[in-house]
Design a protein around this motif. Sequence first.
Motif: not given
Length: 424
Positions: A150-157, A348-351, A340-344, A271-280
Amino acid sequence: MQGPRRWWNGPLDVEQLALGSVGLVAAALRSLSAGRLDVGIQSDQVAAAFGSSSLLRINGEQSRGFAEHSGFYRTGDGWIRTHANYPHHEQRLLQSVGASAGGGLRESLAGLSSIQAQELIVASGGVAAAVQTRADWAGSAAGQAAKRGAWAQFTLHEANRSKTWGYAPGANRPLEGLRVLDLTRVIAGPTASRTLAAFGAEVLRVDAPQLPELQAQHVDTGFGKRSSLLDMSSPVDGERMARLLEGADVLITGYRQGALSRFGLDPQSLQEKYPELIIAELDAWGYEGPWASRRGFDSIVQAACGISDAYRTERGEPGALPVQALDHATGYGLAAAVIAMVQARSERRGVGLVRFSLARTAEALFALGAPEIPDKELEDPRTGRMASSYGELEYALTPFLIDGHLLDYRAASPAYGQDEPIWL
């Protein structure tokens, strides 16, 4: 949307790409606010925003465009496009083909095939691409890799806990208090973070002191941000970066794949060090395939993927889009994805991670097909004026309407590197 739907002539529907990417930001903000925020877009200002560098005036002066050795050159069997706006890329370009700063590049390239020249320049750390047809690109391994996904490739946990930032109804700007660490350069990434800053985010851009940004580029994309310099090879600055990451909500990176890994700034380590960081992340060519780690810019991607061939002039010379549309559309798309990821994360605790590439944006442009005849002429763009450390700035206002009024930036671009690397 207010304003015309078509205005640029050309074989590709650049207007739809521009309107669609900016519209994604407005839609993301409406979703974040649960419909409380009245956000729209104005097409005249979308066109102005995509050409913002040409509208910028610093003390009444327009900045130069591409540098002397950036452009199309004939080769022994076709054409190549080079990018030499940055001095270190210009030096590597000239050295790769045995030319000098005083001349000889045109003659040197004329004696090589397009692919020979491309590979010589790339191997030397320069930036160039042979001008290819659409079919040539689509049939290549690099082109096939760019088209996948896709144009934007999301990976969420799901995060174990969620940071406290959330949309606050009634805020003057809806992203107030959101901390965005900006490790991007040139246009696409800085456009994303400039957009987030316009809506209130605290954006700190960090650059390496040994590779300064071009002044006009910094001014054009720096509105509303702060600017710091950190040498990541220094242990002291590495610690400063770690503290910034601990306090950040969002990290945006725009370097080629693997370039930041030696500093522990690859997605897995982060992601290992900062599990709540949104990365773009964004890059030129995507995250798989033989060109994944190559340097690239909007103009170079246009040459490789068939856009320059599609925009050939009446004389048969390769051409270009009317604006740096791959950069700008990727930047606005990235800003929308961050919102959108900030909202998630808040709801919904999606990061997780989102990735864009200029080459994938080019694929999206081709998928839109041919445009219709332009509707009408654009209105003159609305511009603003601000004092800055560089002098008086005249610039295009944002393309966003809030409650029917065009949104302006909060502050002028700061002096390059002036700010302490801390959160306010």
